[in-house]
Design a protein around this motif. Sequence first.
Motif: not given
Length: 423
Positions: A348-371
Amino acid sequence: MKICVIGAGYVGLTCVACLAEIGHQIVCIEKDEKKLNNLKKGIVSIFEPNMEELILKNKSKITFSSEIKDGLIDSNICYIAVGTPTLENGEVDTNAIFEVANEIAKNIKNYTIIINKSTVPIGFNKKITNFMKERTKTPFDIVSNPEFLRQGSAINDFLNPERLIIGTSSKKALEEVLKLYKPLNLNDNQILTMDENSAEMVKYAANSFLALKISYINEIAKLCEKTGANIEHIKLGLSKDSRIGEKFLNAGIGFGGSCFPKDTKAIVNIAKEKGIELETIKSAIEINENQIEYFFQKIMRFYKNNIKNKTFAILGLAFKPNTNDLREAPSLKLIKKLESNGAKIKAYDPKAKIENHQVESVKEAINEANALVITTEWQEFKELPLETLLKLKDKAIFDGRNIFINKNLNEYGLQYFCIGKNE
Ligand code: UGA
């Protein structure tokens, strides 16, 4: 004054926005059709605080065109702000400037001052002057006026520079350039006039010195980890010495972006061609190139060399906060290493975009993440509440920018790793 600005990259667009803001009329030349059409509609494709606002605010003073000749019709000041990438071998590619200079030479009708903002090898001003003299009889001067703005604070840096370097041997050009910058309200001791070669050199010397500072603090940080010292205390202790200063002493996963990596390689190459080995700068480059691996190994040690199917929440993609620029971003190098070892990524990044792996919020990134892995120090991440961090499955945080270094997260049951405190 009527001014032509060639190139609508970071430096060019900042010149456009700020020169219009201080009262000048601007024609901005950009050959990339998509970028140009967007600019004509008032859309700025790069994210830079206040840039779009300033361009819109001053739109009556700014026009955009693809043709250099349109910019030279009634202006006798022309900025060059085109890219000068460093090639793999360290050579600086100045082709874009030659192309532009050729067009300027074909189209100038009266005495013109050309202000070069692009970073160029030392001696380039003389070279391009001769190139143009072979192509036009119209008088002109080329002024070397390197730019020191930082992405993320470009507008503020341009409007409130700490110093202005004006490299020229022409009195006439100097007078005009001083008039042009007069609204910036600089003290006399902030305006430094010098020969063209020195002006070109200041730019490389400044960027490589800052790169040295970063690699230096990253080395000291490694020693802190081995000796039980805390890099934050070292930083503070150093910064109170005005001979050292407090800036650019943040340890982390190293420098990225479109400037330090390219300019350090370029100056090493320039020196080599003159028979000089710049050992300190070569070391700074090497330390920086190893920094991501050093950080990655912390993750691998924690997981006993097995991260297969572990999910990592990566916070931050841009090479630094307040920009969407991904050039030489340490985050991308880390993602590659994690992925090639079988890990899963949610970035997740507030402004930068990549093609794969990107999610829309910190919450979404952390959800189910190990670390959690911090790779860019955005303000949003610094303000994350503890309960969000506690949701991580393995309760592990790898902080590549030391944003939580003073928080004692271990006390809350989190395993916290950073650069420069504990191993
Ligand atoms: C740099 C210079 O700071 C500008 O003066 C110069 O005009 C510009 O290059 C250029 O040549 O065009 P910039 O690359 O935009 O500006 O950003 P910086 O703020 O210098 O940061 C560069 C990298 O160093 C980033 O990846 C940042 O995270 C890293 N950094 C910076 C650290 O790791 N530690 C620090 O203490 C400071």
